[in-house]
Write an enzyme that holds these catalytic residues in place. Structure first.
Site, PDB file in Angstrom:
ATOM      1  N   GLU A  48       0.813  -1.219   0.000  1.00 40.33           N
ATOM      2  CA  GLU A  48       0.000   0.000   0.000  1.00 40.33           C
ATOM      3  C   GLU A  48       0.846   1.268   0.000  1.00 40.33           C
ATOM      4  O   GLU A  48       0.424   2.308  -0.499  1.00 40.33           O
ATOM      5  CB  GLU A  48      -0.965   0.011   1.187  1.00 40.33           C
ATOM      6  CG  GLU A  48      -2.105  -1.003   1.069  1.00 40.33           C
ATOM      7  CD  GLU A  48      -1.742  -2.366   1.645  1.00 40.33           C
ATOM      8  OE1 GLU A  48      -0.547  -2.583   1.966  1.00 40.33           O
ATOM      9  OE2 GLU A  48      -2.645  -3.207   1.782  1.00 40.33           O
ATOM     10  N   PHE A 110     -11.664  -6.633  14.198  1.00 33.44           N
ATOM     11  CA  PHE A 110     -10.630  -7.171  13.329  1.00 33.44           C
ATOM     12  C   PHE A 110     -10.247  -6.149  12.260  1.00 33.44           C
ATOM     13  O   PHE A 110     -11.099  -5.608  11.583  1.00 33.44           O
ATOM     14  CB  PHE A 110     -11.111  -8.482  12.677  1.00 33.44           C
ATOM     15  CG  PHE A 110     -10.101  -9.049  11.718  1.00 33.44           C
ATOM     16  CD1 PHE A 110      -8.860  -9.486  12.163  1.00 33.44           C
ATOM     17  CD2 PHE A 110     -10.379  -9.125  10.359  1.00 33.44           C
ATOM     18  CE1 PHE A 110      -7.923  -9.977  11.278  1.00 33.44           C
ATOM     19  CE2 PHE A 110      -9.444  -9.626   9.463  1.00 33.44           C
ATOM     20  CZ  PHE A 110      -8.212 -10.058   9.925  1.00 33.44           C
ATOM     21  N   GLN A 111      -8.959  -5.888  12.143  1.00 31.09           N
ATOM     22  CA  GLN A 111      -8.411  -4.922  11.190  1.00 31.09           C
ATOM     23  C   GLN A 111      -8.998  -3.522  11.341  1.00 31.09           C
ATOM     24  O   GLN A 111      -9.165  -2.806  10.368  1.00 31.09           O
ATOM     25  CB  GLN A 111      -8.556  -5.435   9.750  1.00 31.09           C
ATOM     26  CG  GLN A 111      -7.724  -6.696   9.527  1.00 31.09           C
ATOM     27  CD  GLN A 111      -7.537  -7.053   8.075  1.00 31.09           C
ATOM     28  OE1 GLN A 111      -8.400  -6.818   7.245  1.00 31.09           O
ATOM     29  NE2 GLN A 111      -6.375  -7.636   7.762  1.00 31.09           N
ATOM     30  N   LYS A 160     -17.477  -0.255   6.161  1.00 26.26           N
ATOM     31  CA  LYS A 160     -18.032  -1.205   5.197  1.00 26.26           C
ATOM     32  C   LYS A 160     -19.542  -1.056   5.039  1.00 26.26           C
ATOM     33  O   LYS A 160     -20.075  -1.161   3.931  1.00 26.26           O
ATOM     34  CB  LYS A 160     -17.699  -2.638   5.627  1.00 26.26           C
ATOM     35  CG  LYS A 160     -18.081  -3.654   4.559  1.00 26.26           C
ATOM     36  CD  LYS A 160     -17.556  -5.034   4.844  1.00 26.26           C
ATOM     37  CE  LYS A 160     -17.864  -5.955   3.661  1.00 26.26           C
ATOM     38  NZ  LYS A 160     -17.402  -7.329   3.904  1.00 26.26           N
ATOM     39  N   MET A 470      24.552   8.363   1.486  1.00 28.26           N
ATOM     40  CA  MET A 470      24.477   9.686   2.099  1.00 28.26           C
ATOM     41  C   MET A 470      24.804   9.612   3.591  1.00 28.26           C
ATOM     42  O   MET A 470      25.455  10.503   4.142  1.00 28.26           O
ATOM     43  CB  MET A 470      23.084  10.284   1.887  1.00 28.26           C
ATOM     44  CG  MET A 470      22.952  11.708   2.383  1.00 28.26           C
ATOM     45  SD  MET A 470      24.175  12.801   1.644  1.00 28.26           S
ATOM     46  CE  MET A 470      23.256  13.463   0.248  1.00 28.26           C
TER      47      MET A 470
HETATM   48  C1  LIG Z   1      12.679   5.536   4.886  1.00 31.95           C
HETATM   49  C2  LIG Z   1      13.987   6.168   5.198  1.00 31.95           C
HETATM   50  N1  LIG Z   1      14.820   5.605   6.104  1.00 31.95           N
HETATM   51  C3  LIG Z   1      16.015   6.169   6.374  1.00 31.95           C
HETATM   52  C4  LIG Z   1      16.397   7.319   5.755  1.00 31.95           C
HETATM   53  C5  LIG Z   1      17.743   7.971   6.086  1.00 31.95           C
HETATM   54  N2  LIG Z   1      18.602   7.974   4.904  1.00 31.95           N
HETATM   55  C6  LIG Z   1      18.746   9.060   4.117  1.00 31.95           C
HETATM   56  S1  LIG Z   1      19.719   8.788   2.791  1.00 31.95           S
HETATM   57  C7  LIG Z   1      20.013   7.199   3.260  1.00 31.95           C
HETATM   58  C8  LIG Z   1      20.882   6.311   2.443  1.00 31.95           C
HETATM   59  C9  LIG Z   1      20.308   6.013   1.118  1.00 31.95           C
HETATM   60  O1  LIG Z   1      21.043   4.982   0.536  1.00 31.95           O
HETATM   61  P1  LIG Z   1      20.906   4.651  -1.001  1.00 31.95           P
HETATM   62  O2  LIG Z   1      19.500   4.510  -1.370  1.00 31.95           O
HETATM   63  O3  LIG Z   1      21.823   3.526  -1.344  1.00 31.95           O
HETATM   64  O4  LIG Z   1      21.380   5.994  -1.680  1.00 31.95           O
HETATM   65  P2  LIG Z   1      22.836   6.633  -1.811  1.00 31.95           P
HETATM   66  O5  LIG Z   1      22.918   7.709  -0.781  1.00 31.95           O
HETATM   67  O6  LIG Z   1      23.843   5.548  -1.592  1.00 31.95           O
HETATM   68  O7  LIG Z   1      22.846   7.178  -3.183  1.00 31.95           O
HETATM   69  C10 LIG Z   1      19.343   6.908   4.450  1.00 31.95           C
HETATM   70  C11 LIG Z   1      19.421   5.623   5.163  1.00 31.95           C
HETATM   71  C12 LIG Z   1      15.492   7.882   4.849  1.00 31.95           C
HETATM   72  N3  LIG Z   1      15.747   9.037   4.218  1.00 31.95           N
HETATM   73  N4  LIG Z   1      14.316   7.278   4.563  1.00 31.95           N
END
Ligand SMILES: Cc1ncc(C[n+]2csc(CCOP(=O)(O)OP(=O)(O)O)c2C)c(N)n1
Ligand SMILES: [Mg+2]
Lengths: 558, 167
Positions: A48, A110-111, A160, A470
């Site tokens: 979803e 439920f749900q 529902k 990042m």
């Molecule tokens: C749902 C979620 N969890 C954690 C983060 C924190 N976060 C920001 S950038 C990142 C790393 C992203 O890794 P990747 O998709 O491999 O991208 P890259 O930076 O390596 O290009 C994380 C964990 C986030 N932005 N969103």
């Protein structure tokens, strides 16, 4: 017998809905039964969250309201991240959720989950429909609220028994919605507009700081005409990319934490800042006390609560950006002399171009540059979150509004692939590319299933650095290179794609980049490109947290 | 920081109070008191909220409140001529005859009503502005306040002016 479910479908059709992204379950069975032979197309996602992101991507690409549908409890809860993502970026979506029958509400049935309670902080408004007689009105209001004023997500919770009970002939549906508690201001105040124009006529170093509001308002043409007429340089936020052509001589690119040097210097030195459809987010301003320290500030926004929220404003103008810029153009008598300022900015642009080490290795920036060079702005680029997002923002040249789709405010990893699916249904005429990280793509990788099932021609470009890049970058720069839980083991994304019946290619050499992108774009269906890029590449320039935006690290000089 | 009294006219609908209160807590705005009830219009309610904050913060509170779809009008009554009242019920220990007599005397001065008389306690009802109720509370503390409840402040503009027109 006409039921509530039928009423719902007809109300959606009246709103012009052609596509719903959804996932079925117990309490939405009556709605699904109506969808079975409805003219509305339903796209079955695999989670979803993806339905909400797809509706959001649809809205961003088209400018129309996106719609998603989920069952009660777990289904509704799975929408939450997607709704919050849309909320933070002011994206109009309507989320429809099933709910347990009214007689069981509050019973831990439920749900059952209190989805209106849960989503109160992340929706513009929401409804729990308890009487089928309200359905027509609620759906009409929901779409109206979602798309007008400052747009945003609206959730409609449908027990529902409301969808199964006989429709009540509630009479005719009103032509227009009128809500006494909701009357957005569209036209800017003339006196304020003239005050702003007076400042513009006298400014020596004016700068336009344009954001997502320009795109949402459909004001690109007005902004372009105004900036050219007044000869004022423009920097855009992450959300504002594409509002004006990135290669326009007056365009400075993005500002903020990963902004260009010229944009951040211009903000610091300008004497008049025209903030248009922006909200002075901390990722843009850095230390707010040092943001545009020498400037008078004019702030145009449709949401009065954004004006003065983070930064003191000299001339507030509440109104729709498009309407206000039209008034600017109509009423402007005199422009300032900005020639010296523009030439100073051009010097900066020449002196501080973006750049990376060009040593023949496969670097992520190069991949994005090639993509940009091949597409020439004629495509929709979606991104995930992290370094991949920032490199795309910096190295892809966006030329038109609504061709850049990214989760700015919430920064939701896993957004890109489902949003790309939504973008495709909004603009089937455009190539859609999701630039992804290896971490982010795995957050909604199950949507390869949706892409395969409907043969959606989305191209996924994975900048695979085998890191949560990042976060790793912050650890490298600010945590002594202690890479705590940010390394990802190699994944064979091509094999995963193949398992879903999607074609893919792994690319390990710089030489292979252009050809691979061309192959993917020339393929009719979906395609996955796994680029094994330099693992420890960083996004520069960068403003460290808490610093002023002209205090950048990783800068280059020519 | 200054105390502000906000009068908020809202749609009389399920969930409206939680929308308003939730927004205040989510955005870190502190509520001193909040009173809600029906008003002169059948489909509306009036919420009176007392908050502390700098002018800028209170302006944000008002704008954010105004953004809620179910909020019809928000006014800051602080700087305007208004009547502000609060009601309190105070259950005070009155074990000895002497204490009882003193409490009744105090009640009289404050025009508080004795609304319940128990073997060992009295319940006083007092209305007035916040300062008056605070003063009575302070005076009664020496006898032992067993329980105390306050309604929170409610307020109306003086004269013919009303907080009504659409926002
Ligand atoms: C749902 C979620 N969890 C954690 C983060 C924190 N976060 C920001 S950038 C990142 C790393 C992203 O890794 P990747 O998709 O491999 O991208 P890259 O930076 O390596 O290009 C994380 C964990 C986030 N932005 N969103
Ligand atoms: Mg990565």
């Amino acid at each position: 017998m006409k039921t509530g479910a039928r009423t719902l479908i007809e109300a959606l059709q009246r709103e012009g809905v052609d596509t719903i992204f959804g996932y079925p379950g117990g309490v939405v069975l009556p709605i699904y039964d109506e969808l079975y032979d409805s003219s509305i197309r339903h796209i079955l996602v695999r989670h979803e969250q993806a339905a909400a992101h797809a509706a959001d991507g649809y809205a961003r690409a088209s400018g129309r309201v996106g719609v998603c549908l989920a069952t009660s409890g777990p289904g509704a809860c799975n929408l939450v991240t997607g709704i919050a993502t849309a909320y933070m970026d002011s994206i109009p979506i309507v989320a429809l959720t099933g709910q347990v029958p009214t007689g069981l509400l509050g019973n831990d049935a439920f749900q059952e989950s209190d989805i209106t309670g849960i989503t109160m902080p992340v929706t513009k408004h929401n409804y729990l429909v308890k009487d089928v007689a309200d359905l027509d009105r609620v759906v009409q209001e929901a779409f109206y609220i979602a798309r007008t004023g400052r747009p945003g997500p609206v959730l409609v919770d449908l027990p529902k028994d409301v969808t199964t009970s006989p429709a009540k002939s509630g009479g005719t549906v009103p032509e227009t919605v009128s809500l006494r508690g909701y009357q957005p201001t569209y036209e800017g105040h003339v006196r304020q507009i003239d005050k702003a124009l007076d400042l513009i006529a006298r400014a020596e170093r004016p700068l336009i700081y344009a954001g997502g509001g320009v795109v949402l308002s459909g004001a690109s043409a007005e902004l372009l005409e105004f900036m050219e007429t007044a000869a004022i340089p423009v920097t855009t936020t992450l959300m504002g990319l594409g509002a004006i052509p990135g290669d326009h001589p007056l365009c400075l690119g993005m500002l903020g934490m990963h902004g260009t040097q010229s944009a951040n210097y211009a903000v610091t030195e300008c004497d008049l800042l025209l903030a248009i459809g922006v909200r002075f987010d901390d990722r843009v301003t850095g230390r707010i006390e040092t943001f545009a320290p020498n400037a008078a500030v004019v702030h145009i926004d449709i949401d009065p609560a954004e004006i003065g929220k983070n930064k003191k404003v000299d001339v507030p103008i509440v109104g729709d950006v498009k309407a206000v810029l039209q008034a600017f153009l109509r009423r402007m008598k005199k422009r300032g002399d900005t020639a010296n300022w523009v030439s100073k900015i051009n010097t900066w642009k020449a002196q501080y171009p973006l750049g990376y080490c060009d040593d023949g290795r496969l670097r992520p920036q190069y991949v994005v540059e090639q993509l940009s060079d091949i597409l020439k702005g004629e495509g929709i680029i979606v991104s995930e979150v992290g370094q991949n997002q920032m490199w795309t923002a910096l190295y892809y040249c966006f030329k038109k509004p609504r061709t850049w789709i990214t989760s700015g405010g919430l920064g939701t990893m896993g957004y890109g692939l489902p949003a790309a699916i939504g973008a495709h249904y909004a603009r089937p005429d455009m190539p859609v590319v999701d630039v992804a990280g290896d971490g982010s793509i795995q957050m909604n990788i199950q949507e390869f299933g949706t892409v395969a099932q409907y043969d959606i021609p989305v191209k996924v470009v994975i900048l695979n650095n085998m890191y949560l890049g990042m976060v790793r970058q912050w650890q490298e720069l600010f945590y002594d290179r202690r890479y705590s839980y940010t390394e990802l083991p190699p994944v064979d994304f091509v094999k995963i794609a193949n398992a879903y019946g999607i074609e893919g290619l792994k690319v390990e050499e710089k030489d292979g980049v252009r050809g691979a992108i061309e192959t993917a774009l020339a393929t009719d269906g979906p395609f996955v490109l796994d680029f094994r890029v330099e693992r420890e590449e960083n996004v520069f320039p960068m403003v460290p947290a808490g610093a002023a935006i002209n205090e950048m690290i990783g800068v280059r000089q020519r | 920081m200054k105390q502000h009294t906000l009068s908020v006219l809202v749609e009389n609908r399920a969930g409206v109070l939680s929308r308003v209160a939730g927004m205040f807590s989510r955005r870190g705005f502190n509520i001193e008191s909040l009173a809600v009830g029906t008003c002169e219009e059948p489909n509306m309610s009036r919420i009176t909220i007392v908050v502390n904050g700098d002018d800028g913060v209170v302006e944000q509170m008002m704008k954010q409140t105004n953004k809620l779809i179910d909020v019809i009008k928000v006014s800051d009554l602080t700087a305007r001529e208004s009547v502000k009242r609060e009601l309190a019920l105070i259950k005070v220990a009155a074990e000895t005859g002497a204490a009882r007599a003193e409490i009744l005397q105090i009640a009289d001065i404050f025009r508080a009503l004795v609304v319940d008389v128990g073997a060992k306690t009295l319940v006083l009802q007092v209305t007035g502005d916040t300062g008056k109720i605070d003063a009575l509370e302070t005076l009664l503390r020496q006898y032992g306040i067993k329980e105390l409840v306050r309604t929170g402040k409610i307020a109306l503009l003086r004269g013919a002016k009303t907080v009504k027109s659409s926002k």
